[in-house]
Design a protein around this motif. Structure first.
Motif, PDB file in Angstrom:
ATOM      1  N   ALA A 103       0.840  -1.199   0.000  1.00  0.00           N
ATOM      2  CA  ALA A 103       0.000   0.000   0.000  1.00  0.00           C
ATOM      3  C   ALA A 103       0.873   1.245   0.000  1.00  0.00           C
ATOM      4  O   ALA A 103       1.955   1.248   0.589  1.00  0.00           O
ATOM      5  CB  ALA A 103      -0.908   0.017   1.228  1.00  0.00           C
ATOM      6  N   VAL A 104       0.377   2.258  -0.668  1.00  0.00           N
ATOM      7  CA  VAL A 104       0.958   3.592  -0.552  1.00  0.00           C
ATOM      8  C   VAL A 104       0.127   4.315   0.498  1.00  0.00           C
ATOM      9  O   VAL A 104      -1.108   4.306   0.435  1.00  0.00           O
ATOM     10  CB  VAL A 104       0.909   4.371  -1.881  1.00  0.00           C
ATOM     11  N   VAL A 105       0.793   4.909   1.469  1.00  0.00           N
ATOM     12  CA  VAL A 105       0.139   5.705   2.505  1.00  0.00           C
ATOM     13  C   VAL A 105       0.753   7.093   2.399  1.00  0.00           C
ATOM     14  O   VAL A 105       1.876   7.317   2.844  1.00  0.00           O
ATOM     15  CB  VAL A 105       0.366   5.099   3.910  1.00  0.00           C
ATOM     16  N   THR A 106       0.017   8.010   1.785  1.00  0.00           N
ATOM     17  CA  THR A 106       0.588   9.322   1.503  1.00  0.00           C
ATOM     18  C   THR A 106      -0.255  10.453   2.070  1.00  0.00           C
ATOM     19  O   THR A 106      -1.480  10.343   2.162  1.00  0.00           O
ATOM     20  CB  THR A 106       0.769   9.524  -0.022  1.00  0.00           C
ATOM     21  N   SER A 107       0.417  11.517   2.417  1.00  0.00           N
ATOM     22  CA  SER A 107      -0.269  12.740   2.841  1.00  0.00           C
ATOM     23  C   SER A 107      -0.654  13.577   1.639  1.00  0.00           C
ATOM     24  O   SER A 107      -1.231  14.645   1.774  1.00  0.00           O
ATOM     25  CB  SER A 107       0.643  13.560   3.768  1.00  0.00           C
ATOM     26  N   SER A 108      -0.332  13.095   0.468  1.00  0.00           N
ATOM     27  CA  SER A 108      -0.693  13.789  -0.770  1.00  0.00           C
ATOM     28  C   SER A 108      -2.195  13.663  -1.019  1.00  0.00           C
ATOM     29  O   SER A 108      -2.820  12.687  -0.626  1.00  0.00           O
ATOM     30  CB  SER A 108       0.064  13.189  -1.951  1.00  0.00           C
ATOM     31  N   SER A 109      -2.717  14.650  -1.723  1.00  0.00           N
ATOM     32  CA  SER A 109      -4.149  14.665  -2.031  1.00  0.00           C
ATOM     33  C   SER A 109      -4.458  13.767  -3.226  1.00  0.00           C
ATOM     34  O   SER A 109      -3.572  13.388  -3.990  1.00  0.00           O
ATOM     35  CB  SER A 109      -4.587  16.095  -2.362  1.00  0.00           C
ATOM     36  N   SER A 110      -5.728  13.479  -3.390  1.00  0.00           N
ATOM     37  CA  SER A 110      -6.149  12.695  -4.554  1.00  0.00           C
ATOM     38  C   SER A 110      -5.881  13.469  -5.843  1.00  0.00           C
ATOM     39  O   SER A 110      -5.611  12.870  -6.880  1.00  0.00           O
ATOM     40  CB  SER A 110      -7.617  12.288  -4.436  1.00  0.00           C
ATOM     41  N   ASP A 111      -5.934  14.809  -5.790  1.00  0.00           N
ATOM     42  CA  ASP A 111      -5.609  15.616  -6.969  1.00  0.00           C
ATOM     43  C   ASP A 111      -4.163  15.397  -7.392  1.00  0.00           C
ATOM     44  O   ASP A 111      -3.869  15.251  -8.577  1.00  0.00           O
ATOM     45  CB  ASP A 111      -5.836  17.105  -6.711  1.00  0.00           C
ATOM     46  N   LYS A 112      -3.259  15.378  -6.421  1.00  0.00           N
ATOM     47  CA  LYS A 112      -1.860  15.126  -6.761  1.00  0.00           C
ATOM     48  C   LYS A 112      -1.704  13.718  -7.330  1.00  0.00           C
ATOM     49  O   LYS A 112      -0.947  13.495  -8.277  1.00  0.00           O
ATOM     50  CB  LYS A 112      -0.953  15.284  -5.555  1.00  0.00           C
ATOM     51  N   MET A 113      -2.416  12.764  -6.752  1.00  0.00           N
ATOM     52  CA  MET A 113      -2.310  11.394  -7.240  1.00  0.00           C
ATOM     53  C   MET A 113      -2.778  11.277  -8.688  1.00  0.00           C
ATOM     54  O   MET A 113      -2.260  10.458  -9.444  1.00  0.00           O
ATOM     55  CB  MET A 113      -3.076  10.431  -6.333  1.00  0.00           C
ATOM     56  N   LYS A 114      -3.715  12.120  -9.104  1.00  0.00           N
ATOM     57  CA  LYS A 114      -4.129  12.124 -10.510  1.00  0.00           C
ATOM     58  C   LYS A 114      -2.944  12.473 -11.398  1.00  0.00           C
ATOM     59  O   LYS A 114      -2.798  11.921 -12.494  1.00  0.00           O
ATOM     60  CB  LYS A 114      -5.281  13.107 -10.723  1.00  0.00           C
ATOM     61  N   ASN A 115      -2.096  13.392 -10.928  1.00  0.00           N
ATOM     62  CA  ASN A 115      -0.883  13.735 -11.680  1.00  0.00           C
ATOM     63  C   ASN A 115       0.079  12.551 -11.728  1.00  0.00           C
ATOM     64  O   ASN A 115       0.708  12.298 -12.753  1.00  0.00           O
ATOM     65  CB  ASN A 115      -0.185  14.955 -11.071  1.00  0.00           C
ATOM     66  N   PHE A 117      -0.784   9.389 -11.597  1.00  0.00           N
ATOM     67  CA  PHE A 117      -1.380   8.416 -12.504  1.00  0.00           C
ATOM     68  C   PHE A 117      -1.244   8.855 -13.968  1.00  0.00           C
ATOM     69  O   PHE A 117      -1.079   8.024 -14.852  1.00  0.00           O
ATOM     70  CB  PHE A 117      -2.850   8.174 -12.172  1.00  0.00           C
ATOM     71  N   ARG A 118      -1.323  10.160 -14.208  1.00  0.00           N
ATOM     72  CA  ARG A 118      -1.154  10.666 -15.566  1.00  0.00           C
ATOM     73  C   ARG A 118       0.284  10.402 -16.050  1.00  0.00           C
ATOM     74  O   ARG A 118       0.506   9.996 -17.192  1.00  0.00           O
ATOM     75  CB  ARG A 118      -1.466  12.167 -15.621  1.00  0.00           C
ATOM     76  N   ASN A 119       1.251  10.609 -15.159  1.00  0.00           N
ATOM     77  CA  ASN A 119       2.655  10.375 -15.501  1.00  0.00           C
ATOM     78  C   ASN A 119       3.002   8.891 -15.553  1.00  0.00           C
ATOM     79  O   ASN A 119       3.885   8.484 -16.305  1.00  0.00           O
ATOM     80  CB  ASN A 119       3.568  11.073 -14.486  1.00  0.00           C
ATOM     81  N   HIS A 120       2.334   8.114 -14.721  1.00  0.00           N
ATOM     82  CA  HIS A 120       2.611   6.677 -14.607  1.00  0.00           C
ATOM     83  C   HIS A 120       1.295   5.905 -14.564  1.00  0.00           C
ATOM     84  O   HIS A 120       0.825   5.516 -13.496  1.00  0.00           O
ATOM     85  CB  HIS A 120       3.429   6.385 -13.339  1.00  0.00           C
ATOM     86  N   PRO A 121       0.669   5.663 -15.718  1.00  0.00           N
ATOM     87  CA  PRO A 121      -0.621   4.967 -15.742  1.00  0.00           C
ATOM     88  C   PRO A 121      -0.576   3.587 -15.076  1.00  0.00           C
ATOM     89  O   PRO A 121      -1.605   3.098 -14.608  1.00  0.00           O
ATOM     90  CB  PRO A 121      -0.933   4.831 -17.238  1.00  0.00           C
ATOM     91  N   GLU A 122       0.589   2.983 -14.994  1.00  0.00           N
ATOM     92  CA  GLU A 122       0.729   1.661 -14.378  1.00  0.00           C
ATOM     93  C   GLU A 122       0.758   1.721 -12.850  1.00  0.00           C
ATOM     94  O   GLU A 122       0.653   0.693 -12.183  1.00  0.00           O
ATOM     95  CB  GLU A 122       2.028   0.992 -14.880  1.00  0.00           C
ATOM     96  N   PHE A 123       0.880   2.905 -12.293  1.00  0.00           N
ATOM     97  CA  PHE A 123       1.076   3.063 -10.852  1.00  0.00           C
ATOM     98  C   PHE A 123       0.039   2.337  -9.998  1.00  0.00           C
ATOM     99  O   PHE A 123       0.405   1.597  -9.080  1.00  0.00           O
ATOM    100  CB  PHE A 123       1.126   4.554 -10.481  1.00  0.00           C
ATOM    101  N   PRO A 124      -1.267   2.510 -10.251  1.00  0.00           N
ATOM    102  CA  PRO A 124      -2.251   1.830  -9.388  1.00  0.00           C
ATOM    103  C   PRO A 124      -2.097   0.311  -9.355  1.00  0.00           C
ATOM    104  O   PRO A 124      -2.367  -0.317  -8.325  1.00  0.00           O
ATOM    105  CB  PRO A 124      -3.599   2.231  -9.997  1.00  0.00           C
ATOM    106  N   ALA A 125      -1.633  -0.267 -10.450  1.00  0.00           N
ATOM    107  CA  ALA A 125      -1.479  -1.726 -10.496  1.00  0.00           C
ATOM    108  C   ALA A 125      -0.278  -2.214  -9.691  1.00  0.00           C
ATOM    109  O   ALA A 125      -0.174  -3.405  -9.404  1.00  0.00           O
ATOM    110  CB  ALA A 125      -1.351  -2.183 -11.944  1.00  0.00           C
ATOM    111  N   LEU A 126       0.608  -1.302  -9.290  1.00  0.00           N
ATOM    112  CA  LEU A 126       1.786  -1.696  -8.505  1.00  0.00           C
ATOM    113  C   LEU A 126       1.443  -1.972  -7.049  1.00  0.00           C
ATOM    114  O   LEU A 126       2.222  -2.597  -6.334  1.00  0.00           O
ATOM    115  CB  LEU A 126       2.863  -0.605  -8.571  1.00  0.00           C
ATOM    116  N   PHE A 127       0.269  -1.491  -6.594  1.00  0.00           N
ATOM    117  CA  PHE A 127      -0.102  -1.570  -5.184  1.00  0.00           C
ATOM    118  C   PHE A 127      -1.488  -2.181  -5.023  1.00  0.00           C
ATOM    119  O   PHE A 127      -2.342  -2.051  -5.891  1.00  0.00           O
ATOM    120  CB  PHE A 127      -0.078  -0.176  -4.551  1.00  0.00           C
ATOM    121  N   ASP A 128      -1.708  -2.790  -3.872  1.00  0.00           N
ATOM    122  CA  ASP A 128      -3.031  -3.316  -3.556  1.00  0.00           C
ATOM    123  C   ASP A 128      -3.969  -2.207  -3.108  1.00  0.00           C
ATOM    124  O   ASP A 128      -5.173  -2.265  -3.349  1.00  0.00           O
ATOM    125  CB  ASP A 128      -2.919  -4.385  -2.456  1.00  0.00           C
ATOM    126  N   THR A 129      -3.408  -1.187  -2.460  1.00  0.00           N
ATOM    127  CA  THR A 129      -4.199  -0.082  -1.934  1.00  0.00           C
ATOM    128  C   THR A 129      -3.393   1.207  -2.024  1.00  0.00           C
ATOM    129  O   THR A 129      -2.172   1.198  -1.816  1.00  0.00           O
ATOM    130  CB  THR A 129      -4.565  -0.320  -0.452  1.00  0.00           C
TER     131      THR A 129
END
Length: 151
Positions: A103-115, A117-129
């Motif tokens: 799991a990624v546990v970040t203090s970053s916002s979901s808006d930042k995470m969209k960036n 994911f845009r830069n690394h579309p594979e990112f969500p598949a690297l983690f379970d949560t």
């Protein structure tokens, strides 16, 4: 040897652990702290905290400036270089192959995470949560984010 009779998971922070952004954030936060608070050393204290916590803790006296600061941060995040930390993708693949949840546990916002994911579309598949700032009431260093991640 890993004891697989117990639940095992690996929890990761995002900035400086999975994505190499720490030095870039240091620059922008030093600029913001110097410009708005007159003290760039405060930039070291904001690391790892949610934006809400940063604003409440350090910028409480200039609430009228928060939209302006947020706009600067969002513009910065839209342009930030988001390179993986060397070796992290291989390490994550090894954990997955061993059956270890991640799991990624970040203090970053979901808006930042969209960036991210845009830069690394594979990112969500690297983690379970992937847990973002909006998902927990108290920011790191409080244990809440990691307790949620462990759950």
């Amino acid at each position: 040897m890993i004891d697989k009779t117990k639940p095992i998971a690996a929890l990761f922070d995002l900035d400086g652990v999975v994505i190499d952004t720490e030095s870039q954030y240091s620059v922008i936060w030093k600029q913001i702290c110097k410009e708005y608070l007159g003290d760039e050393s405060i930039a070291e204290k904001v690391k790892g905290n949610t934006l809400v916590h940063i604003y409440e803790e350090f910028f409480y006296g200039i609430k009228e400036k928060l939209p302006e600061i947020t706009k600067k941060l969002r513009a910065f995040e839209a342009e930030i270089k988001m390179e993986y930390i060397p070796g992290i993708k291989d390490f994550l693949a090894e954990l997955r192959a061993a059956g270890i949840k991640t799991a990624v546990v970040t203090s970053s916002s979901s808006d930042k995470m969209k960036n991210v994911f845009r830069n690394h579309p594979e990112f969500p598949a690297l983690f379970d949560t992937i847990l973002t700032a909006e998902m927990f009431a108290k920011s790191k260093p409080a244990p809440d984010p990691y307790l949620l991640g462990a759950h």
